[in-house]
Scaffold this active site. Structure first.
Site, PDB file in Angstrom:
ATOM      1  N   GLY A  13       0.829  -1.208   0.000  1.00  0.00           N
ATOM      2  CA  GLY A  13       0.000   0.000   0.000  1.00  0.00           C
ATOM      3  C   GLY A  13       0.859   1.251   0.000  1.00  0.00           C
ATOM      4  CE  LYS A 206      -9.110   5.058  15.021  1.00  0.00           C
ATOM      5  NZ  LYS A 206      -9.315   6.489  14.699  1.00  0.00           N
ATOM      6  N   GLY A 312      -3.711  11.327  10.190  1.00  0.00           N
ATOM      7  CA  GLY A 312      -2.754  12.063   9.370  1.00  0.00           C
ATOM      8  C   GLY A 312      -1.683  11.123   8.865  1.00  0.00           C
TER       9      GLY A 312
END
Lengths: 442, 442
Positions: A13, A206, A312
């Site tokens: 990726g 999560k 990010g």
């Protein structure tokens, strides 16, 4: 320069995280080798399309579409493709071939974590996933290792940057949800399809990972109670502010003891994601913008908080590369990988058995006896009233108008509370249930 | 119940941390065994005096005064005696005998860390010391492992609970240093001899450990610049507040690049402990009471903060037991210990070469031309003026009185600044240098 043993690193990726990982690995290779005690050679980057545009300027010859050959020759495989397949198959192949694996794929771990950890355990490989729980915030090692000698009682996490950005701007600007969402999409804080964030799916994944780590157990994703923030409007944020609260989308992982928990006398846990009222003095209340934070209450350590960027590309790349260095150190040190401790096998209770405080806002007829009726229904429903504030909505009117009741409850069972709210709604004195919000962290 | 391999754990010291470690190890032994994959048998507790009063009710037969015999039979040795000797000798004996060691002894690690880590490296043993850096806050693994793929640029830590308690109360109550210190001693937040805390020695030891970890280098304790808080008075706190700052005792560990740093073109670091002005909007400003926090700025990860209790027997015991579980897992997994990466060998620069912003408060004659003189001296000294605020101290007087000048500088070199302050002091227009404070975190 030291002539280190070289380890071959395969990257799957090359999106925003993957391309940053590759760039940092190439830029800081010598320094990372000193830290790892082994050279880290980026053997290749597997992508679907060799000609797709990339965020960073990476050597063309590193790219390949043949992921399987790349994996077979690697000591460490970094999976940053996202999604379930083919990521799952590739990770299992890598483990089968004796590689250590690093992944940031929370969706995969939350749904197929057990399969992947068991496969790794069987061959003594290690699975690293620091970037899967709270982006760049180091939380995996603190929970799995640093707090392994303690008993975590509760985790409250702001683990989704998009929703925190939206709620924070609604709080500071008094803006409406839809307006801030549109702005967040324009600025790149929210996806074109924001469902995974604003409906709490990302946070639920999560939460499952954090609860599994914190309680050394296995939490299936479908055992996580999940609510999003699409119903939150400016007036709810405004009332929260007036009452000394701020609204946050929280992932709550909680240890329950005795009768509150499982059928028997043993322990159980609750894992849930929902918008909740947090007192403004709580450390989580000052987590602004797209930042994340994980607040941990442990029996011995007391209260801890871990704060930082939740997402990010380059921030997440930091967590991934930390895992790569750890994997390399383990290759150098020898020994088998440390398995996940999932022996606790704690039952996860349904949301109805959870006990929290609530803030219930009602519009009621502004006439004598209404408060007594409301209080009676609460008492009948085992919901104890802590505070009540009444505001007349139309003080100018000649005929009896409406009043707004903001009710704060003591700790109550979710099931009792929701049944009580239904009774209130159909009681004849309540015109509208404006909102029902849990209070956490007080 | 699983029949685990049993590991023998030796405990040296039974003070406030040691007795909590022993109590928790006995109470949660089965659960810890599940997590570690090995039984943790408390083989004994070495103390100097068998009859000394203990904080917890531990089985009498565990106690011994024969530390050496206890160490020789142990797989894991926990050193919680404090001080340099005999702690150092015992740790080296334990390592020599092939045990992994866990210690909370920051004084020992800051002065003899290199010796101990090298001894461990030689035999493939591991040294764990989570409790030595910031009490219960998990910071070792985040710095050593999670951020190992990143480049830490700066750490700002509130790493001493006593001084934070004192400064926080001075800030919230306007109280004087001596009064709050006396109160802190009465309440047990400060020792009868508070020197190690209020003069910054404790923080300096932690700064050396944190900098070594963060920059993967070795920082000798005597390279750490250290100032305490005994000269801080209520008026300095008050002026700080008015200017939007809060005063905190900070441990600052900073990476310097190029000409600011070493003699050559390479990198260097600065490690320093001093009271500094922190903007009220900075996350460190909201660390209250005896809590600690470590704020980390990393190249890729961005800003992170780790928050929690910095001290306390049971809190610190949490960190120690996390290390014990890690040591046990490593025994089960096999392989040698992961050594400290200290290959960077970065020079630590002296305080004179450090660059920060400053706030200089002066009492000057209140007459024309004084500000011009002061500004001229600053300019001559390479100190650039950012803000200046003048307050007349005695506006009622007929004769020219005094004025107070609060000068905020742009970034300046410490050496330039201190020489400039000396020139100001002897310039004839300055009556008194009230305070010189660094500004950090803006």
């Amino acid at each position: 320069m030291i002539d280190y043993r070289r380890l071959r690193v395969a990257l799957l990726g090359a999106g925003s995280v993957g391309s940053q990982v590759a760039a940092l690995l190439l830029k800081h290779g010598d320094e990372l080798a000193d830290r790892a005690g082994a050279g880290l050679e980026l053997a290749g980057i597997a992508v679907r399309d060799l000609d797709a545009p990339r965020e960073t300027d990476l050597p063309r010859e590193l790219f390949t579409t043949d992921a399987e050959t790349l994996i077979m020759g690697a000591d460490i495989v970094i999976e940053l493709m996202g999604g379930i397949e083919p990521a799952r198959t590739y990770l299992l192949q890598a483990i089968g071939a004796g590689a250590d694996v690093v992944t940031a794929n929370k969706a995969l771990l939350a749904t197929h974590g057990t399969e992947i950890f068991e496969a790794a355990d069987q061959v003594g490989a290690q699975v690293y996933y620091e970037a899967a729980a709270a982006g760049a915030i180091p939380i995996i090692r603190p929970l799995r290792d640093s707090l392994a000698g303690d008993r975590v009682q509760r985790i409250m996490g702001i683990v989704n940057g998009t929703t925190n950005y939206i709620l924070d701007r609604m709080d500071t600007e008094g803006a409406e949800f839809a307006d801030v969402l549109a702005d967040a999409q324009r600025l790149g804080y929210a996806e074109a399809d924001p469902t995974a964030d604003i409906e709490g799916y990302d946070a639920a994944q999560k939460a499952a990972i954090l609860a599994s780590l914190a309680f050394h157990t296995t939490v299936p994703l479908d055992a996580v109670h999940r609510e999003g923030i699409t119903h939150i409007d400016a007036s709810m944020i405004e009332s929260a502010r007036k009452a000394g609260f701020v609204l946050k989308l929280l992932a709550v992982c909680e240890r329950l003891v005795g009768q509150e928990g499982s059928e028997e006398s043993g322990e159980a846990i609750s894992v849930r994601v929902y918008p909740a009222l947090v007192p403004r003095v709580h450390p989580l209340a000052s987590v602004h913008g797209a930042n994340n934070a994980v607040f941990v209450e442990a029996e011995a350590a007391g209260n801890l908080m871990f704060y930082g960027a939740g997402a990010g590309g380059v921030q997440t790349a930091s967590a991934v590369l930390g895992d790569v260095v750890s994997a390399a150190r383990r290759h150098v040190a020898g020994g088998v990988g440390v398995g996940e401790s999932t022996l606790a096998n704690l039952p996860v209770v349904e949301i109805g058995r959870v006990v929290t405080r609530y803030q219930v806002t009602l519009e009621v007829d502004d006439r004598p006896g209404v408060l007594a009726t409301v209080a009676g229904i609460l008492a009948d429903g085992n919901v104890s009233l802590a505070t009540v504030e009444q505001t007349v909505i139309d003080p100018e009117g000649q005929t009896p108008g409406s009043a707004r009741l903001v009710i704060g409850t003591h700790s109550a069972r979710e099931k009792d509370l929701s049944e009580t709210v239904e009774k209130l709604a159909s009681s004849g004195v309540v015109e509208r249930v404006v909102s029902v919000l849990r209070v956490e962290g007080d």
